[in-house]
Motif scaffolding. Structure first.
Motif, short mmCIF file in Angstrom:
data_model
loop_
_atom_site.label_atom_id
_atom_site.label_comp_id
_atom_site.label_asym_id
_atom_site.label_seq_id
_atom_site.Cartn_x
_atom_site.Cartn_y
_atom_site.Cartn_z
N MET A 130 2.34 1.13 -30.91
CA MET A 130 1.73 2.21 -30.02
C MET A 130 0.38 2.14 -30.33
SD MET A 130 2.07 6.09 -29.34
CE MET A 130 3.55 5.99 -28.15
N SER A 131 -0.41 1.84 -29.65
CA SER A 131 -2.17 1.63 -29.89
C SER A 131 -2.74 3.03 -30.02
CB SER A 131 -2.78 1.08 -28.48
OG SER A 131 -2.90 2.06 -27.59
N GLU A 132 -3.99 3.18 -30.59
CA GLU A 132 -4.47 4.38 -30.81
C GLU A 132 -4.73 5.17 -29.57
OE1 GLU A 132 -6.50 7.05 -33.65
OE2 GLU A 132 -5.36 5.21 -33.96
N PHE A 133 -5.09 4.51 -28.48
CA PHE A 133 -5.36 5.08 -27.10
C PHE A 133 -4.00 5.76 -26.83
CE2 PHE A 133 -5.38 5.34 -22.60
CZ PHE A 133 -6.53 6.22 -22.50
N SER A 134 -2.89 5.05 -27.01
CA SER A 134 -1.71 5.30 -26.28
C SER A 134 -1.20 6.74 -27.16
CB SER A 134 -0.92 4.27 -25.97
OG SER A 134 -0.43 3.78 -27.27
N TYR A 135 -1.41 6.56 -28.31
CA TYR A 135 -1.03 7.76 -29.05
C TYR A 135 -1.60 8.93 -28.70
CZ TYR A 135 -0.52 10.58 -33.22
OH TYR A 135 -0.50 11.88 -34.04
N VAL A 136 -2.71 8.90 -28.72
CA VAL A 136 -3.46 10.06 -28.18
C VAL A 136 -3.20 10.77 -26.85
CG1 VAL A 136 -5.94 11.24 -27.82
CG2 VAL A 136 -5.62 9.58 -29.66
N LEU A 137 -3.05 9.65 -25.75
CA LEU A 137 -2.82 9.78 -24.56
C LEU A 137 -1.59 10.41 -24.28
CD1 LEU A 137 -3.36 9.93 -21.41
CD2 LEU A 137 -2.47 7.63 -21.68
N SER A 138 -0.48 9.87 -25.00
CA SER A 138 0.86 10.42 -25.00
C SER A 138 0.95 11.75 -25.56
CB SER A 138 1.99 9.39 -25.52
OG SER A 138 1.57 9.38 -26.87
N ARG A 139 0.15 12.07 -26.41
CA ARG A 139 0.19 13.35 -27.25
C ARG A 139 -0.01 14.45 -26.19
NH1 ARG A 139 -3.66 13.24 -31.35
NH2 ARG A 139 -5.05 14.81 -30.17
N HIS A 140 -1.11 13.98 -25.36
CA HIS A 140 -1.82 15.13 -24.40
C HIS A 140 -0.76 15.16 -23.12
CE1 HIS A 140 -5.42 16.23 -26.36
NE2 HIS A 140 -5.90 14.69 -26.05
N VAL A 141 -0.48 14.19 -22.83
CA VAL A 141 0.72 14.16 -21.64
C VAL A 141 1.77 15.07 -21.99
CG1 VAL A 141 2.28 12.50 -20.18
CG2 VAL A 141 0.04 12.09 -20.55
N HIS A 142 2.40 14.95 -23.30
CA HIS A 142 3.55 15.62 -23.41
C HIS A 142 3.38 17.22 -23.91
CE1 HIS A 142 5.26 11.47 -24.44
NE2 HIS A 142 5.99 11.86 -23.31
N GLY A 143 2.15 17.34 -24.53
CA GLY A 143 1.71 18.58 -25.05
C GLY A 143 1.34 19.35 -23.93
N LYS A 144 0.71 18.80 -22.74
CA LYS A 144 0.34 19.63 -21.67
C LYS A 144 1.24 19.40 -20.48
CE LYS A 144 -4.55 18.90 -23.01
NZ LYS A 144 -4.88 20.44 -23.47
N ASN A 145 2.45 18.82 -20.67
CA ASN A 145 3.45 18.86 -19.41
C ASN A 145 3.03 18.24 -18.44
OD1 ASN A 145 6.18 18.96 -18.94
ND2 ASN A 145 5.77 21.10 -17.92
N ILE A 146 2.24 17.03 -18.62
CA ILE A 146 1.39 16.33 -17.59
C ILE A 146 2.52 15.71 -16.66
CG2 ILE A 146 -0.29 14.78 -16.76
CD1 ILE A 146 -1.27 17.25 -17.71
N LYS A 147 2.57 15.62 -15.42
CA LYS A 147 3.55 14.83 -14.45
C LYS A 147 2.76 13.31 -14.34
CE LYS A 147 5.87 18.13 -13.71
NZ LYS A 147 7.27 18.39 -14.47
N THR A 148 3.42 12.57 -15.02
CA THR A 148 3.09 11.05 -15.09
C THR A 148 2.87 10.59 -13.54
OG1 THR A 148 4.39 10.64 -16.91
CG2 THR A 148 3.59 8.60 -15.78
N TYR A 149 3.68 10.60 -12.54
CA TYR A 149 3.39 10.23 -11.30
C TYR A 149 2.19 10.55 -10.73
CZ TYR A 149 3.93 9.62 -6.26
OH TYR A 149 3.81 8.93 -4.94
#
Length: 475
Positions: free
Chosen positions: A1-20
């Protein structure tokens, strides 16, 4: 996992963002967004990163973290922090007087009347250094300070900077260790650049300051188990210090001083000059011409643009002061330099990077920082505008590029010229008002500056059309 994907996925899961929904907002299909989140792809642009931040309602601090992670993923961890540190090096450059009280020369020497004086605390070390330096600085002739100490000994460096007087011919020789271990802690990343940052003011305040370097693993060289790695020698005594500058001792015997002075001379022979100072205008012109003749692809980085190619012979005759020594010969030499600069510019081998604030500073002052203020008069307004019009033409051709934000202050600017083989730093001494030219002798620093200039992001520059519009409005 890249530095960017790590930070992005943290926000996506932490804020319950809908990927679609996030993918739709960014103009991507869901599979590509999943690949970015999992580190299998990178965003196509910084604009897309900002779109993601807006959709996720990130705070300014969170958006900055996401942008930094994106840059690290693009360039690599070490490259990102190295380039960021060079940016800070130029942005934070200043030659203001050190924040120490003025001291009275001729203070009593440490351990006067004793062969050896022990220094058992940081306070005693500081007091001893204060007295040693002030006493040596008070000598009208033959003052000599020899330093075997790292530049992060900020109290001592500031003390010398604050106490220096350009009219005193005190000679300072300084040997430092540059780091050659890439496996260092985060605090020691770009350690060598930080060393340069600490000592650079001494070249402006001490006309006879010389710095020499050698390579070693800095962690082992200055570790806590290294006994008295630092040494300061003056005309009257020697001080040996721990790496933490918390304990040491002063020796006053002639035999001790002679032996340690001889050892210092041996160390100096085994070391290399870090920056070679080019002292007068004639030497500076010769040096700059030799660089132009030998110049491969390179960069001129200065917030006030390089206006020299746009100066005409009538301008030189008009503004070079009447009492300049050997004025006709100097004008001829200067005119030859301008001709070479014009050829150099036409070849387009060097990109000249500047800022809007630098042009405005020239327009307000009529001063060109590369030259001593006492050899020429400020340009009148008509002759300030004429070079700016020529500058606009050079921006159209791509030889000059204007930053959309200044990196440094044109009031006290640090100039850089660098290619893959050579380079120099230049600034104006706040004490003498004379330019200080320093040829960069250490190859690692040369590469660091070249890499920084070569990898400046296009987003940091105005387009040629924007540059032309802004400069036309200014004049």
């Amino acid at each position: 996992m890249s530095e960017f994907s790590y930070v992005l996925s943290r926000h996506v899961h932490g804020k319950n963002i809908k990927t679609y929904a996030l993918a739709q907002y960014c103009g991507l299909d869901r599979s590509n967004m999943y690949k970015i989140i999992n580190g299998k792809r990178k965003p196509t642009s910084l604009e897309m990163v900002h779109k993601m931040a807006r959709f996720m309602h990130l705070s300014p601090a969170e958006e900055q973290e996401l942008e930094e992670a994106y840059q690290i993923t693009l360039t690599g961890y070490d490259n990102y922090y190295q380039r960021r540190d060079v940016m800070n090096f130029f942005s934070e450059f200043t030659l203001s007087t050190a924040s120490l009280p003025a001291f009275k020369y001729g203070a009593e020497q440490p351990g006067s009347g004793q062969e050896t004086a022990l220094l058992a605390s940081p306070a005693e070390v500081r007091q001893a250094l204060f007295r040693m330096i002030s006493s040596e600085m008070s000598r009208q002739t033959d003052g000599h300070i020899r330093l075997l100490i790292q530049p992060d000994a900020s109290f001592l460096i500031d003390l010398i900077h604050a106490g220096s007087q350009p009219d005193r011919a005190i000679h300072i020789e300084h040997i430092i260790c540059l780091n050659n271990n890439s496996e260092t802690t985060q605090s020691q990343k770009n350690y060598n650049l930080n060393c340069l940052k600490q000592i650079l003011p001494l070249y402006g305040s001490c006309p006879h300051y010389e710095c020499f370097y050698y390579y070693d693993d800095i962690s082992s060289r200055t570790g806590k188990l290294t006994l008295f790695p630092y040494m300061i020698i003056t005309s009257e005594c020697v001080c040996l210090l721990t790496s933490g500058l918390d304990r040491g001792y002063v020796m006053r015997s002639d035999a001790s001083r002679r032996m340690l002075s001889d050892m210092f001379a041996d160390y100096r022979k085994a070391s290399t000059v870090l920056l070679k100072q080019i002292s007068n205008v004639a030497e500076q012109l010769d040096y700059a011409q030799s660089l132009l003749r030998e110049c491969g692809p390179g960069y001129c980085f200065q917030m006030t643009p390089c206006f020299t190619p746009f100066i005409t012979l009538p301008m030189a005759e008009k503004y070079i002061t009447i009492d300049s020594p050997s004025r006709p010969a100097f004008i001829d030499r200067f005119q030859g330099y301008i001709k070479e600069m014009n050829v150099w510019q036409e070849q387009g081998k060097t990109a000249c990077i500047f800022s809007y604030d630098g042009v405005r500073h020239f327009l307000e002052t009529g001063r060109i920082g590369e030259y001593p203020q006492d050899v020429y008069l400020p340009f009148d307004m008509h002759d300030r505008i004429s070079p700016i019009r020529k500058l606009i033409q050079s921006c159209r051709s791509g030889h000059y590029r204007m930053l959309n934000e200044s990196i440094g202050n044109p009031e006290h600017e640090l100039y850089l010229f660098v290619n893959q083989q050579n380079g120099y730093l230049m600034f104006s001494s706040p004490y003498t008002r004379q330019p200080v030219y320093l040829n960069i002798e250490e190859p690692g620093l040369l590469f660091t500056f070249y890499d920084f200039c070569e990898n400046l992001d296009d987003n940091m520059f105005y387009t040629p059309e924007e540059t032309e519009a802004l400069l036309n409005d200014l004049i």
